[in-house]
Design a protein around this motif. Sequence first.
Motif, PDB file in Angstrom:
ATOM      1  N   GLN A  86     -17.026-108.468  11.722  1.00  0.00           N
ATOM      2  CA  GLN A  86     -15.819-109.016  12.551  1.00  0.00           C
ATOM      3  C   GLN A  86     -15.086-107.980  13.218  1.00  0.00           C
ATOM      4  O   GLN A  86     -14.961-106.996  12.695  1.00  0.00           O
ATOM      5  N   PRO A  87     -14.472-108.336  14.247  1.00  0.00           N
ATOM      6  CA  PRO A  87     -13.553-107.467  14.875  1.00  0.00           C
ATOM      7  C   PRO A  87     -12.566-106.875  13.972  1.00  0.00           C
ATOM      8  O   PRO A  87     -12.043-105.615  14.032  1.00  0.00           O
ATOM      9  N   GLU A  88     -12.027-107.699  13.124  1.00  0.00           N
ATOM     10  CA  GLU A  88     -11.057-107.380  12.098  1.00  0.00           C
ATOM     11  C   GLU A  88     -11.511-106.226  11.042  1.00  0.00           C
ATOM     12  O   GLU A  88     -10.825-105.499  10.434  1.00  0.00           O
ATOM     13  N   ASP A  89     -12.907-105.860  11.198  1.00  0.00           N
ATOM     14  CA  ASP A  89     -13.333-105.130  10.139  1.00  0.00           C
ATOM     15  C   ASP A  89     -13.391-103.639  10.927  1.00  0.00           C
ATOM     16  O   ASP A  89     -13.736-102.316  10.209  1.00  0.00           O
ATOM     17  N   THR A  90     -12.816-103.475  12.116  1.00  0.00           N
ATOM     18  CA  THR A  90     -12.631-102.231  12.959  1.00  0.00           C
ATOM     19  C   THR A  90     -11.950-101.397  12.158  1.00  0.00           C
ATOM     20  O   THR A  90     -10.668-101.740  12.026  1.00  0.00           O
ATOM     21  N   ALA A  91     -11.993-100.113  12.013  1.00  0.00           N
ATOM     22  CA  ALA A  91     -11.268 -99.264  11.323  1.00  0.00           C
ATOM     23  C   ALA A  91     -12.154 -97.834  11.107  1.00  0.00           C
ATOM     24  O   ALA A  91     -13.209 -97.623  11.334  1.00  0.00           O
ATOM     25  N   ILE A  92     -11.508 -96.794  10.727  1.00  0.00           N
ATOM     26  CA  ILE A  92     -11.926 -95.663  10.000  1.00  0.00           C
ATOM     27  C   ILE A  92     -12.446 -95.749   8.809  1.00  0.00           C
ATOM     28  O   ILE A  92     -11.443 -96.382   8.043  1.00  0.00           O
ATOM     29  N   TYR A  93     -13.532 -95.490   8.324  1.00  0.00           N
ATOM     30  CA  TYR A  93     -14.045 -95.878   6.989  1.00  0.00           C
ATOM     31  C   TYR A  93     -14.057 -94.442   6.229  1.00  0.00           C
ATOM     32  O   TYR A  93     -14.791 -93.613   6.711  1.00  0.00           O
ATOM     33  N   TYR A  94     -13.472 -94.420   5.175  1.00  0.00           N
ATOM     34  CA  TYR A  94     -13.186 -92.934   4.480  1.00  0.00           C
ATOM     35  C   TYR A  94     -14.114 -93.349   3.001  1.00  0.00           C
ATOM     36  O   TYR A  94     -13.826 -94.344   2.179  1.00  0.00           O
ATOM     37  N   CYS A  95     -15.149 -92.254   2.739  1.00  0.00           N
ATOM     38  CA  CYS A  95     -15.618 -92.102   1.382  1.00  0.00           C
ATOM     39  C   CYS A  95     -14.453 -91.471   0.313  1.00  0.00           C
ATOM     40  O   CYS A  95     -13.646 -90.764   0.864  1.00  0.00           O
ATOM     41  N   ALA A  96     -14.505 -92.091  -0.973  1.00  0.00           N
ATOM     42  CA  ALA A  96     -13.722 -91.942  -1.938  1.00  0.00           C
ATOM     43  C   ALA A  96     -14.396 -91.502  -3.178  1.00  0.00           C
ATOM     44  O   ALA A  96     -15.153 -92.328  -3.358  1.00  0.00           O
ATOM     45  N   VAL A  97     -13.751 -90.722  -3.869  1.00  0.00           N
ATOM     46  CA  VAL A  97     -14.216 -90.629  -5.390  1.00  0.00           C
ATOM     47  C   VAL A  97     -13.262 -90.332  -6.390  1.00  0.00           C
ATOM     48  O   VAL A  97     -12.138 -89.507  -5.769  1.00  0.00           O
ATOM     49  N   SER A  98     -13.452 -90.677  -7.507  1.00  0.00           N
ATOM     50  CA  SER A  98     -12.498 -90.330  -8.683  1.00  0.00           C
ATOM     51  C   SER A  98     -13.264 -89.968  -9.884  1.00  0.00           C
ATOM     52  O   SER A  98     -14.223 -90.333 -10.046  1.00  0.00           O
ATOM     53  N   THR A  99     -12.243 -89.482 -10.586  1.00  0.00           N
ATOM     54  CA  THR A  99     -12.909 -88.929 -12.029  1.00  0.00           C
ATOM     55  C   THR A  99     -12.597 -90.304 -12.867  1.00  0.00           C
ATOM     56  O   THR A  99     -13.122 -90.211 -14.193  1.00  0.00           O
ATOM     57  N   PHE A 100     -11.933 -91.235 -12.439  1.00  0.00           N
ATOM     58  CA  PHE A 100     -11.448 -92.525 -13.112  1.00  0.00           C
ATOM     59  C   PHE A 100     -12.677 -93.521 -13.057  1.00  0.00           C
ATOM     60  O   PHE A 100     -13.540 -93.177 -11.984  1.00  0.00           O
ATOM     61  N   TYR A 101     -12.423 -94.728 -13.597  1.00  0.00           N
ATOM     62  CA  TYR A 101     -13.610 -95.692 -13.383  1.00  0.00           C
ATOM     63  C   TYR A 101     -13.429 -96.443 -12.261  1.00  0.00           C
ATOM     64  O   TYR A 101     -14.155 -97.411 -11.816  1.00  0.00           O
ATOM     65  N   ARG A 102     -12.330 -96.136 -11.488  1.00  0.00           N
ATOM     66  CA  ARG A 102     -12.018 -96.890 -10.292  1.00  0.00           C
ATOM     67  C   ARG A 102     -11.426 -95.793  -9.108  1.00  0.00           C
ATOM     68  O   ARG A 102     -11.260 -94.554  -9.523  1.00  0.00           O
ATOM     69  N   ILE A 103     -11.724 -96.226  -8.034  1.00  0.00           N
ATOM     70  CA  ILE A 103     -10.782 -95.538  -7.055  1.00  0.00           C
ATOM     71  C   ILE A 103      -9.545 -95.912  -6.439  1.00  0.00           C
ATOM     72  O   ILE A 103      -8.969 -95.751  -5.583  1.00  0.00           O
ATOM     73  N   THR A 104      -8.996 -97.005  -7.469  1.00  0.00           N
ATOM     74  CA  THR A 104      -7.610 -97.479  -7.090  1.00  0.00           C
ATOM     75  C   THR A 104      -6.831 -97.481  -8.315  1.00  0.00           C
ATOM     76  O   THR A 104      -7.300 -97.328  -9.674  1.00  0.00           O
ATOM     77  N   PRO A 105      -5.451 -97.189  -8.345  1.00  0.00           N
ATOM     78  CA  PRO A 105      -4.597 -97.079  -6.999  1.00  0.00           C
ATOM     79  C   PRO A 105      -5.095 -95.820  -6.353  1.00  0.00           C
ATOM     80  O   PRO A 105      -5.827 -94.790  -6.758  1.00  0.00           O
ATOM     81  N   ILE A 106      -4.592 -95.699  -4.953  1.00  0.00           N
ATOM     82  CA  ILE A 106      -4.979 -94.754  -4.200  1.00  0.00           C
ATOM     83  C   ILE A 106      -4.621 -93.074  -4.725  1.00  0.00           C
ATOM     84  O   ILE A 106      -5.489 -92.318  -4.204  1.00  0.00           O
ATOM     85  N   ASN A 107      -3.589 -92.948  -5.770  1.00  0.00           N
ATOM     86  CA  ASN A 107      -3.489 -91.498  -6.092  1.00  0.00           C
ATOM     87  C   ASN A 107      -4.366 -91.218  -6.844  1.00  0.00           C
ATOM     88  O   ASN A 107      -4.186 -90.013  -7.604  1.00  0.00           O
ATOM     89  N   VAL A 108      -5.496 -92.025  -7.512  1.00  0.00           N
ATOM     90  CA  VAL A 108      -6.503 -91.343  -8.316  1.00  0.00           C
ATOM     91  C   VAL A 108      -7.810 -90.785  -7.719  1.00  0.00           C
ATOM     92  O   VAL A 108      -8.421 -90.145  -8.208  1.00  0.00           O
ATOM     93  N   VAL A 109      -7.521 -91.127  -6.110  1.00  0.00           N
ATOM     94  CA  VAL A 109      -8.595 -90.557  -5.415  1.00  0.00           C
ATOM     95  C   VAL A 109      -8.593 -89.007  -5.462  1.00  0.00           C
ATOM     96  O   VAL A 109      -7.709 -88.339  -5.228  1.00  0.00           O
ATOM     97  N   ARG A 110      -9.745 -88.510  -5.825  1.00  0.00           N
ATOM     98  CA  ARG A 110      -9.661 -87.065  -5.889  1.00  0.00           C
ATOM     99  C   ARG A 110      -9.754 -86.331  -4.881  1.00  0.00           C
ATOM    100  O   ARG A 110      -9.620 -85.219  -4.302  1.00  0.00           O
ATOM    101  N   SER A 111     -11.005 -86.766  -3.971  1.00  0.00           N
ATOM    102  CA  SER A 111     -11.545 -86.351  -2.700  1.00  0.00           C
ATOM    103  C   SER A 111     -11.844 -87.069  -1.646  1.00  0.00           C
ATOM    104  O   SER A 111     -12.139 -88.328  -2.003  1.00  0.00           O
TER     105      SER A 111
END
Length: 122
Positions: A86-111
């Motif tokens: 849908q048009p509301e999906d328009t965005a820049i999509y970023y891949c993210a990884v974490s050493t944690f079991y989640r990639i949230t909150p955003i400050n746990v994203v490593r790369s």
Amino acid sequence: QVQLVESGGGLVQAGGSLRLSCAASGSIFSINAMGWYRQAPGKQRELVAAINRGGNTEYAESVKGRFTISRDNTKNRVYLEMNSLQPEDTAIYYCAVSTFYRITPINVVRSWGQGTQVTVSS
């Protein structure tokens, strides 16, 4: 250090589909969760979907039932299959990884990847 390279963005009409791919390299042994965030103009970066090493997934409410995240540990890749866009999906999509079991909150994203543009026209 983990390097991430995304591919698969583009322009699609509403109702269409796209598949994003993210390849990880470098210190991949440390990675647990992999996933995707997106950021639309004037908005905060938000979680789209994530999957951890155990295969557990997490989705934003707005994409549940339309997007599917998957992972190939043999290729160190994560994928995002996006349907019924849908048009509301328009965005820049970023891949993210974490050493944690989640990639949230955003400050746990490593790369972060460099981002790939997804544009959905109405």
